[in-house]
Design a protein around this motif. Structure first.
Motif, short mmCIF file in Angstrom:
data_model
loop_
_atom_site.label_atom_id
_atom_site.label_comp_id
_atom_site.label_asym_id
_atom_site.label_seq_id
_atom_site.Cartn_x
_atom_site.Cartn_y
_atom_site.Cartn_z
N ALA A 1 -6.60 6.54 -27.96
CA ALA A 1 -5.17 6.67 -28.21
C ALA A 1 -4.74 5.93 -29.47
O ALA A 1 -3.94 6.43 -30.26
N THR A 2 -5.30 4.75 -29.69
CA THR A 2 -4.94 3.96 -30.85
C THR A 2 -5.37 4.66 -32.14
O THR A 2 -4.59 4.78 -33.09
N VAL A 3 -6.60 5.15 -32.18
CA VAL A 3 -7.07 5.86 -33.37
C VAL A 3 -6.23 7.12 -33.60
O VAL A 3 -5.79 7.38 -34.72
N ILE B 1 -14.52 10.60 -35.40
CA ILE B 1 -15.93 10.72 -35.01
C ILE B 1 -16.46 9.38 -34.53
O ILE B 1 -17.19 9.30 -33.55
N GLY B 2 -16.06 8.31 -35.19
CA GLY B 2 -16.51 6.97 -34.79
C GLY B 2 -15.89 6.49 -33.49
O GLY B 2 -16.51 5.75 -32.74
N SER B 3 -14.66 6.91 -33.23
CA SER B 3 -13.99 6.42 -32.03
C SER B 3 -14.54 7.04 -30.75
O SER B 3 -14.50 6.41 -29.70
N VAL B 4 -15.05 8.24 -30.83
CA VAL B 4 -15.58 8.89 -29.62
C VAL B 4 -16.80 8.15 -29.07
O VAL B 4 -16.83 7.80 -27.88
N PRO B 5 -17.82 7.84 -29.89
CA PRO B 5 -18.94 7.07 -29.34
C PRO B 5 -18.53 5.68 -28.86
O PRO B 5 -19.06 5.18 -27.87
N MET B 6 -17.58 5.05 -29.58
CA MET B 6 -17.09 3.74 -29.13
C MET B 6 -16.47 3.84 -27.75
O MET B 6 -16.75 3.03 -26.86
N ALA B 7 -15.62 4.85 -27.55
CA ALA B 7 -14.94 5.03 -26.27
C ALA B 7 -15.94 5.33 -25.15
O ALA B 7 -15.74 4.91 -24.01
N ARG B 8 -16.98 6.03 -25.48
CA ARG B 8 -18.00 6.35 -24.47
C ARG B 8 -18.90 5.17 -24.15
O ARG B 8 -19.51 5.12 -23.09
N ALA B 9 -18.99 4.22 -25.08
CA ALA B 9 -19.89 3.09 -24.90
C ALA B 9 -19.34 2.01 -23.98
O ALA B 9 -20.09 1.18 -23.50
N VAL B 10 -18.04 2.03 -23.73
CA VAL B 10 -17.46 0.99 -22.87
C VAL B 10 -17.36 1.48 -21.43
O VAL B 10 -17.18 2.67 -21.17
N ALA B 11 -17.50 0.56 -20.49
CA ALA B 11 -17.49 0.92 -19.08
C ALA B 11 -16.08 1.03 -18.50
O ALA B 11 -15.86 1.70 -17.50
N ASP B 12 -15.13 0.39 -19.15
CA ASP B 12 -13.75 0.35 -18.66
C ASP B 12 -12.99 1.59 -19.15
O ASP B 12 -12.75 1.75 -20.35
N ALA B 13 -12.60 2.45 -18.22
CA ALA B 13 -11.91 3.69 -18.57
C ALA B 13 -10.58 3.44 -19.28
O ALA B 13 -10.21 4.16 -20.21
N GLY B 14 -9.88 2.40 -18.89
CA GLY B 14 -8.61 2.06 -19.54
C GLY B 14 -8.81 1.67 -20.99
O GLY B 14 -8.03 2.06 -21.86
N PHE B 15 -9.84 0.88 -21.24
CA PHE B 15 -10.14 0.46 -22.60
C PHE B 15 -10.58 1.66 -23.43
O PHE B 15 -10.21 1.80 -24.60
N SER B 16 -11.37 2.52 -22.84
CA SER B 16 -11.81 3.75 -23.51
C SER B 16 -10.60 4.58 -23.94
O SER B 16 -10.51 5.03 -25.08
#
Length: 57
Positions: free
Chosen positions: A50-52, A30-45
């Motif tokens: 993937a890491t989680v 649940i925490g990783s989804v908002p984090m992934a959405r908060a970054v502008a870089d699709a690769g980092f998202s």
């Protein structure tokens, strides 16, 4: 939420360690989804998600 966590922990033996894993899994996901959405870089998202996901397996 408590019922859901109890169910997951019970499927994994019902031990205190199983309970800790049951708490960790949805919390991390649940925490990783908002984090992934908060970054502008699709690769980092993708890396965050993937890491989680890999660490929770």
């Amino acid at each position: 939420m408590r019922t859901y966590l109890d169910l997951i922990a019970g499927l994994d033996g019902g031990t205190q360690d199983a309970r800790a894993e049951a708490v960790l899994m949805p919390s991390a996901l649940i925490g990783s989804v908002p984090m992934a959405r908060a970054v502008a870089d699709a690769g980092f998202s993708d890396e965050l998600l993937a890491t989680v996901g890999a660490r929770l397996k």
